[in-house]
Structure formats: structure tokens, C-alpha cells
Design a protein around this motif. Structure first.
Motif, PDB file in Angstrom:
ATOM      1  N   ARG A  12      49.032  44.549  32.302  1.00  0.00           N
ATOM      2  CA  ARG A  12      49.656  43.581  31.077  1.00  0.00           C
ATOM      3  C   ARG A  12      50.292  42.252  32.113  1.00  0.00           C
ATOM      4  O   ARG A  12      50.575  42.274  33.146  1.00  0.00           O
ATOM      5  CB  ARG A  12      50.970  44.372  30.852  1.00  0.00           C
ATOM      6  CG  ARG A  12      50.796  45.385  30.075  1.00  0.00           C
ATOM      7  CD  ARG A  12      50.770  45.274  28.689  1.00  0.00           C
ATOM      8  NE  ARG A  12      50.576  46.394  27.722  1.00  0.00           N
ATOM      9  CZ  ARG A  12      50.041  46.299  26.505  1.00  0.00           C
ATOM     10  NH1 ARG A  12      49.986  45.140  25.968  1.00  0.00           N
ATOM     11  NH2 ARG A  12      50.099  47.526  26.021  1.00  0.00           N
ATOM     12  N   LEU A  19      57.503  46.841  33.748  1.00  0.00           N
ATOM     13  CA  LEU A  19      57.004  46.102  34.829  1.00  0.00           C
ATOM     14  C   LEU A  19      56.846  44.648  34.878  1.00  0.00           C
ATOM     15  O   LEU A  19      57.187  43.973  35.652  1.00  0.00           O
ATOM     16  CB  LEU A  19      55.441  46.968  35.150  1.00  0.00           C
ATOM     17  CG  LEU A  19      54.751  46.752  36.293  1.00  0.00           C
ATOM     18  CD1 LEU A  19      53.717  47.818  36.226  1.00  0.00           C
ATOM     19  CD2 LEU A  19      54.172  45.285  36.042  1.00  0.00           C
ATOM     20  N   TYR A  76      40.800  51.562  29.167  1.00  0.00           N
ATOM     21  CA  TYR A  76      42.230  51.781  29.071  1.00  0.00           C
ATOM     22  C   TYR A  76      42.431  53.057  28.188  1.00  0.00           C
ATOM     23  O   TYR A  76      43.020  53.973  28.448  1.00  0.00           O
ATOM     24  CB  TYR A  76      42.733  50.522  28.132  1.00  0.00           C
ATOM     25  CG  TYR A  76      44.167  50.590  27.874  1.00  0.00           C
ATOM     26  CD1 TYR A  76      45.033  50.442  28.750  1.00  0.00           C
ATOM     27  CD2 TYR A  76      44.629  50.850  26.547  1.00  0.00           C
ATOM     28  CE1 TYR A  76      46.258  50.655  28.654  1.00  0.00           C
ATOM     29  CE2 TYR A  76      45.883  50.861  26.373  1.00  0.00           C
ATOM     30  CZ  TYR A  76      47.043  50.860  27.105  1.00  0.00           C
ATOM     31  OH  TYR A  76      48.204  50.798  26.979  1.00  0.00           O
ATOM     32  N   ASP A 110      49.851  49.219  39.673  1.00  0.00           N
ATOM     33  CA  ASP A 110      49.971  50.504  38.967  1.00  0.00           C
ATOM     34  C   ASP A 110      48.373  51.155  38.629  1.00  0.00           C
ATOM     35  O   ASP A 110      47.410  50.792  39.403  1.00  0.00           O
ATOM     36  CB  ASP A 110      50.288  50.094  37.416  1.00  0.00           C
ATOM     37  CG  ASP A 110      51.339  51.186  37.030  1.00  0.00           C
ATOM     38  OD1 ASP A 110      51.659  52.328  37.436  1.00  0.00           O
ATOM     39  OD2 ASP A 110      51.800  51.148  35.931  1.00  0.00           O
ATOM     40  N   HIS A 112      46.055  51.302  36.842  1.00  0.00           N
ATOM     41  CA  HIS A 112      44.895  50.852  36.115  1.00  0.00           C
ATOM     42  C   HIS A 112      43.761  50.163  37.305  1.00  0.00           C
ATOM     43  O   HIS A 112      42.648  50.329  36.800  1.00  0.00           O
ATOM     44  CB  HIS A 112      45.227  49.546  35.228  1.00  0.00           C
ATOM     45  CG  HIS A 112      46.412  49.849  34.517  1.00  0.00           C
ATOM     46  ND1 HIS A 112      47.603  49.738  34.468  1.00  0.00           N
ATOM     47  CD2 HIS A 112      46.316  50.345  33.018  1.00  0.00           C
ATOM     48  CE1 HIS A 112      48.485  49.923  33.636  1.00  0.00           C
ATOM     49  NE2 HIS A 112      47.658  50.503  32.548  1.00  0.00           N
ATOM     50  N   HIS A 160      53.390  52.834  39.851  1.00  0.00           N
ATOM     51  CA  HIS A 160      54.646  52.830  39.108  1.00  0.00           C
ATOM     52  C   HIS A 160      54.785  54.224  38.490  1.00  0.00           C
ATOM     53  O   HIS A 160      55.842  54.420  37.780  1.00  0.00           O
ATOM     54  CB  HIS A 160      54.902  51.811  38.189  1.00  0.00           C
ATOM     55  CG  HIS A 160      55.106  50.390  38.664  1.00  0.00           C
ATOM     56  ND1 HIS A 160      56.056  49.655  38.861  1.00  0.00           N
ATOM     57  CD2 HIS A 160      54.038  49.406  39.234  1.00  0.00           C
ATOM     58  CE1 HIS A 160      56.248  48.733  39.633  1.00  0.00           C
ATOM     59  NE2 HIS A 160      54.597  48.330  39.718  1.00  0.00           N
ATOM     60  N   ILE A 161      53.844  55.024  38.512  1.00  0.00           N
ATOM     61  CA  ILE A 161      53.887  56.335  37.938  1.00  0.00           C
ATOM     62  C   ILE A 161      53.943  57.650  38.747  1.00  0.00           C
ATOM     63  O   ILE A 161      53.685  57.341  40.066  1.00  0.00           O
ATOM     64  CB  ILE A 161      52.955  56.509  36.771  1.00  0.00           C
ATOM     65  CG1 ILE A 161      51.478  56.647  37.417  1.00  0.00           C
ATOM     66  CG2 ILE A 161      53.058  55.389  35.883  1.00  0.00           C
ATOM     67  CD1 ILE A 161      50.266  57.001  36.456  1.00  0.00           C
ATOM     68  N   ARG A 213      59.296  55.003  24.605  1.00  0.00           N
ATOM     69  CA  ARG A 213      58.075  54.607  24.045  1.00  0.00           C
ATOM     70  C   ARG A 213      57.722  56.033  23.853  1.00  0.00           C
ATOM     71  O   ARG A 213      58.298  57.029  24.194  1.00  0.00           O
ATOM     72  CB  ARG A 213      56.987  54.068  25.049  1.00  0.00           C
ATOM     73  CG  ARG A 213      57.045  52.589  25.519  1.00  0.00           C
ATOM     74  CD  ARG A 213      55.768  52.449  26.543  1.00  0.00           C
ATOM     75  NE  ARG A 213      55.583  53.120  27.726  1.00  0.00           N
ATOM     76  CZ  ARG A 213      54.765  54.054  27.850  1.00  0.00           C
ATOM     77  NH1 ARG A 213      53.930  54.316  26.841  1.00  0.00           N
ATOM     78  NH2 ARG A 213      54.818  54.776  28.893  1.00  0.00           N
ATOM     79  N   ARG A 257      50.272  52.872  22.580  1.00  0.00           N
ATOM     80  CA  ARG A 257      49.028  53.326  22.829  1.00  0.00           C
ATOM     81  C   ARG A 257      48.303  54.199  21.631  1.00  0.00           C
ATOM     82  O   ARG A 257      48.079  55.180  21.462  1.00  0.00           O
ATOM     83  CB  ARG A 257      48.876  54.145  24.030  1.00  0.00           C
ATOM     84  CG  ARG A 257      49.405  53.613  25.217  1.00  0.00           C
ATOM     85  CD  ARG A 257      49.546  54.488  26.157  1.00  0.00           C
ATOM     86  NE  ARG A 257      50.255  53.753  27.410  1.00  0.00           N
ATOM     87  CZ  ARG A 257      50.737  54.159  28.588  1.00  0.00           C
ATOM     88  NH1 ARG A 257      50.448  55.531  28.692  1.00  0.00           N
ATOM     89  NH2 ARG A 257      51.362  53.284  29.385  1.00  0.00           N
TER      90      ARG A 257
HETATM   91  C1  G6P Z   1      54.376  52.204  32.108  1.00  0.00           C
HETATM   92  C2  G6P Z   1      53.231  51.613  33.194  1.00  0.00           C
HETATM   93  C3  G6P Z   1      52.871  50.189  32.883  1.00  0.00           C
HETATM   94  C4  G6P Z   1      52.804  49.822  31.267  1.00  0.00           C
HETATM   95  C5  G6P Z   1      53.848  50.427  30.461  1.00  0.00           C
HETATM   96  C6  G6P Z   1      53.476  50.379  28.980  1.00  0.00           C
HETATM   97  O1  G6P Z   1      55.468  51.856  32.425  1.00  0.00           O
HETATM   98  O2  G6P Z   1      53.636  52.129  34.441  1.00  0.00           O
HETATM   99  O3  G6P Z   1      52.116  49.992  33.749  1.00  0.00           O
HETATM  100  O4  G6P Z   1      52.474  48.729  31.144  1.00  0.00           O
HETATM  101  O5  G6P Z   1      54.191  51.860  31.096  1.00  0.00           O
HETATM  102  O6  G6P Z   1      52.250  50.853  28.876  1.00  0.00           O
HETATM  103  P1  G6P Z   1      51.168  49.857  28.336  1.00  0.00           P
HETATM  104  O7  G6P Z   1      50.227  51.250  27.846  1.00  0.00           O
HETATM  105  O8  G6P Z   1      51.743  49.442  26.765  1.00  0.00           O
HETATM  106  O9  G6P Z   1      50.952  48.817  29.076  1.00  0.00           O
END
Ligand code: G6P
Length: 522
Positions: free
Chosen positions: A34, A56, A129, A193, A195, A217-218, A331, A369
Motif C-alpha cells: 500500500r 502501516l 495478492y 511486510d 508481500h 508487520h505480522i 478489519r 479483502r
Molecule cells: C495489515 C498488514 C498491512 C496491510 C493491512 C491492511 O496490517 O500488515 O500490510 O496493508 O493489514 O490490509 P490490506 O490487505 O487492506 O492492505
């Protein structure tokens, strides 16, 4: 020194080390999926720009002002982003980051960052993704698979890895290497992250003098969880990360799990005391830096007219006659454990009927998502659970659960201010910034009910009411404990949590990383 070992500053005290002191001496390049901004068209067909979503992005945006001439590479997220990327003809767009991110006018001054949006082929993006990053990596790292039945990896998933994930990683690595080479091969690269696990190794091969950190970050689980993937995939992911100088996580536990994975799955020697790995002739450091929030920005937002209007409205609706409010803000992600959270609230009302009509549960959930089937199924499941509990416990037309599918940060901040209990019962969460945001602005000595499997629990668990995410009865009991807690005890706990968050804020998160990286900028 690890961040948790530093003494917490008191609210209002200056935080050290500061980002300004740690500012890098090398040109800086950021990479995240992102980006800081995203473009669209309004009803009149005019191009509009808005802030990229996700915590983030918010965290990094606030720091851009300290980062000099940084370039931020990201994926073009919308058709309009792709159009902007094409118009920019590979020359980055200059974005002013605060207070509201926007494209800089000619000569406009202000904290800025150059944004380099990369257009990704649509089919490749869907595999990258929607198939490999989410759900496969996300599900493995959050422990979401019910392994008796899922995942079932077929040729489609192999293709999604090779063509989608590895393909997009290579595209990003090409762009990074190009920018590094433009800077005489010397730059500080911060990759963000899950990705982009393959990018660091690819850039390192082409630009050996780069200083590179990859922040995950996860959660990072132990080796057994990774055996869901065949060796030729999991080894590439690990090897990819080892192209970094520093592999960084939010907690010590994730950092240790990473070392174990490298030892068990790659057979490399690791030093568990120094938290290092020898790879060829290099040393890779494994570190943890807990991400945080910007307390001053949150307090300013909480004091805005918009938030005041919403707090009045929420108080009128939920807090009359000594009534109490439980809140969650998440979320709609299966890892957030929303369904069990509602089941626990339903159990609380079943077992304490005197609370019916006196306690409400406001859930502000941001749809997420939706193209991934597991996520859309989860939203339906949430809706059905809420309908059942509301049908059982509605009194005089008042439903106990108010479920709102919205993304409205100022409204969430208003709800943080006035709630009595914040529920974070995630199955697994890299950090969880909601817990930290709430603690900075809450005005009612609210209680933090926090899952032991969030990164935030390592820092805040001592003063929270702990939730065990699979145990619905325990969560119901914990909610009762939170609602019954004495005013003095609530006050003491919230103050302790707030001091910890303010003393280890977002500036410290970045400054500690830059301090460690600076040593490597020979
Ligand atoms: C988590 C991930 C981020 C991600 C965010 C939102 O915090 O660590 O990298 O951007 O979720 O998820 P999305 O799929 O909408 O980017």
C-alpha cells in the motif's frame, strides 16, 4: 538495547532517541504494498487523492517529514493510480504528507516524499495478492488454517507463487535496484511486510553495497507452521529475507521463531544470544521494534470538533443512566476473532441477565479483502452471529449489539474516547494498534481487554484484562471482570498503559531502527 528494556517516558516528556537525531546519512527508499496516497475520480470526473489505507501507511506517513529525500515505492492500487504512474513516466510524484496527503504543487513547501507507483498486470496482481499473500501467507502466519481440510495446494497455488508472488517481487526488486543504481549503488532500503519476502535477496545480488532492512508487520510462527508449504517455496521465502542486513519484527517471540525457522528449515547456524545468522560472508541481524502510534496527533484529532460531535452523539445513545459501552474496532479479518468475541458477549448476557439493557457492544468493522472468499464468508458469519444474539437479548426495542461496517477513523477515535471496555481478542496479531490508540485518548478510565496472542500484549498485557482467544467462557468472564472493576483500579491500569504507549511511540519505533542501521552504513 531492545525497546521493551528502555524505561517508559512519562506523558509529555520528550522521547529519546528522536527520529531527527537518527536521520539516515544515505538516500532512503521505502517499499510497501500500500502506498501513502491513492487516486480516484469523483462524481464530476475530477481526479481526487486520498490517504492509503492501513495502519502501516499511517505510521510511515507521520514519519516522512524526518526522512529527507525519501522515495516510496508501492503498487498502483486503483486504475487511476495506474494512470498517474503512466503519466509520471517513471518519474516519482511528489506528495506532501501532512496534515492531509496531497500531490505537491510546483514549488510547494512541506514534509514530502516522492511516490513511485508501480503498475502491476491485473492477472498477476490477483495471484500475488488474492491467492498467495492473502490467504496463504497471511493464514500460515496467523495460524488460521484448519489443517484437517485446508489448505489444498494445487497447480493453481504453485502458479500463483511463481508467476504472481515471485513475479511481483521481481518487478519491485527491479525498480528498487534501478533507484539504488541511480544513487551510485549506495542507499538505505526499508522493505515492509509479507508481500515482498523475495525482494531483499534479489536487490542484494545486484547492489551489494546497499543497506537493507525488511520489517515483517505480522506474526512469525515457528518452523512447524511453515511446513504447510513445500521446501522449494518456504526455503525461497527464508532465503529471500536473508538478503537483508536486519530482519525486523514487532516482538522478541517472532524474532526467536524466525531464528528457529532458519535453523530448522534451512540448516544454517544461528547465534541465539546475539540474534544473528551467518550467511555466506555476511551477518544478518534479527531484531524487534514494537510499532506504535503518534500520541500528539491522536490527542489533536480527539480534540477536534468532528470528534466532539461524535462523542456527544455516542454518549447520548449508549451512556445514559449509568449504562456502559463495550467497543471493538477491527478489519473484518478472520484473524481478529470477531465471531468468538460476540459469542462471549452473548454468553455474558445469558449468564448475567441483569446486564441486559445496561451494556451495549458497538462494533466498528472495516470490510477488508472482500475478493478473497474466506473474507466474504467471514462477514456473513459475523452477521448471522450478531442477528442471533440481538434476537435473544433485545429489550424495549434496544439491541445489545450495534454492528457498523464502516471505515471512519475520526468516528472510531470518538468511540475510543467514550467506551468503558475495548475488546481486542485477536487469534494472532503482529502488534494491534487499536489497543494503543484507545489508551491514548480514552476519557472514562476504560479497561483494555487484550488477547495474549497479540504483539501488544508483550508490552501492555500486565495492565490489561487478558483474553484467551479460543475460550469463549473465559472471554465472557473477563468482560464481566472489566465491567465490575473498581474506578481506582481502572484508572491505575489505564494510566500505566498510556505511559507505556507514550514512552514508546512511533518516533521511537523508527529512530531505534535507524540507530541500528546507521552502524551498518560504513
Ligand atoms: C495489515 C498488514 C498491512 C496491510 C493491512 C491492511 O496490517 O500488515 O500490510 O496493508 O493489514 O490490509 P490490506 O490487505 O487492506 O492492505
Amino acid at each position: 538495547m531492545h525497546p521493551q528494556e528502555q524505561e517508559a517516558a512519562q506523558p509529555g516528556e520528550p522521547v529519546s532517541p528522536s527520529v531527527a537525531d537518527a536521520a539516515p546519512e544515505l538516500p532512503l527508499i521505502l517499499l510497501s504494498h500500500r502506498g501513502p496516497v491513492t487516486f480516484g475520480r469523483n462524481a464530476d470526473g475530477e481526479r481526487v487523492v486520498s490517504k492509503g489505507s492501513g495502519g502501516l501507511v499511517t505510521a510511515l506517513l507521520g514519519l516522512a517529514q524526518y526522512l529527507g529525500d525519501a522515495v516510496w515505492i508501492c503498487a498502483a492500487a486503483t486504475e487511476e493510480d495506474a494512470a498517474v504512474a503512466r503519466e509520471a513516466k517513471r518519474h516519482p510524484v511528489r506528495v506532501i504528507t501532512t496534515p492531509m496527503p496531497h500531490v505537491a504543487d510546483e514549488g510547494e513547501e512541506g514534509p514530502d516524499v516522492l511516490v513511485d507507483m508501480i503498475e502491476i498486470d491485473e492477472e498477476r496482481q490477483a495471484e500475488f495478492y488474492g491467492v498467495f499473500s492473502n490467504p496463504i501467507l497471511w493464514f500460515i502466519q496467523h495460524g488460521l488454517y484448519g489443517l484437517a481440510e485446508s489448505p489444498v495446494l494445487t497447480a493453481a497455488e504453485h502458479h500463483a507463487f511463481e508467476h504472481g508472488y515471485a513475479g511481483v517481487n521481481e518487478q519491485m526488486a527491479d525498480e528498487l535496484a534501478r533507484l539504488v543504481e541511480e544513487r551510485d549503488g549506495r542507499a538505505l532500503v526499508l522493505i515492509q511486510d509479507y508481500h515482498f519476502y523475495l525482494v531483499a535477496d534479489s536487490v542484494r545480488r545486484r547492489c551489494p553495497n546497499v543497506v537493507l532492512s525488511h520489517f515483517v508487520h505480522i506474526p512469525w510462527p515457528g518452523p512447524e507452521a511453515w511446513r504447510v508449504l513445500p521446501p522449494w517455496i518456504r526455503e525461497r521465502l527464508l532465503r529471500g529475507l536473508l538478503g537483508s542486513d536486519i530482519v525486523a519484527f514487532h516482538t522478541r517471540r517472532y524474532a526467536r521463531n524466525f531464528l528457529l525457522c532458519v535453523q530448522d528449515l534451512l540448516g544454517l547456524d544461528v547465534d541465539p544470544d546475539e540474534m544473528t545468522i551467518s550467511v555466506d560472508d555476511r551477518t544478518v541481524r534479527v531484531r524487534h521494534y514494537p510499532i506504535s502510534v503518534d500520541p500528539a496527533a491522536l490527542i489533536a484529532l480527539a480534540d477536534s470538533q468532528e470528534v466532539h460531535r461524535s462523542t456527544d452523539e455516542l454518549s447520548d445513545r449508549f451512556l445514559n443512566s449509568g449504562n456502559r459501552l463495550i467497543l471493538r474496532v477491527d478489519r473484518t479479518d478472520p484473524s481478529k476473532n470477531v465471531v468468538r468475541g460476540f459469542l462471549a458477549f452473548g454468553t455474558l448476557l445469558d449468564q448475567h441477565p441483569e446486564l441486559v439493557g445496561r451494556v451495549s457492544f458497538l462494533a466498528l468493522l472495516q470490510p477488508s479483502r472482500k475478493d478473497v472468499p474466506e473474507y466474504s464468508d467471514y462477514i456473513s458469519n459475523i452477521g448471522a452471529t450478531v442477528a442471533d444474539i440481538n434476537a435473544r437479548h433485545t429489550r424495549e426495542g434496544q439491541q445489545p449489539i450495534d454492528l457498523q461496517l464502516v471505515e471512519d477513523f475520526p468516528f472510531a477515535v470518538a468511540a475510543y474516547c467514550v467506551c468503558d471496555v475495548l475488546v481486542v481478542n485477536a487469534l494472532a496479531d503482529g502488534m494491534n494498534l487499536v489497543a494503543k490508540e484507545f489508551s491514548v485518548v480514552n476519557r472514562r478510565d476504560g479497561v483494555l481487554a487484550l488477547s495474549e496472542t497479540t504483539g501488544a500484549w508483550e508490552e501492555l498485557g500486565q495492565d490489561a484484562v487478558t483474553l484467551y482467544p479460543f475460550d469463549v467462557q473465559q472471554q465472557a468472564d473477563a468482560l464481566y471482570e472489566a465491567l465490575m472493576m473498581s474506578a481506582d483500579e481502572r484508572h491505575r491500569r489505564l494510566e500505566a498503559i498510556r505511559a507505556q504507549v507514550v514512552g514508546s511511540d512511533i518516533q521511537r519505533w523508527l529512530a531505534s531502527q535507524l540507530d541500528d542501521l546507521r552502524v551498518l552504513m560504513r
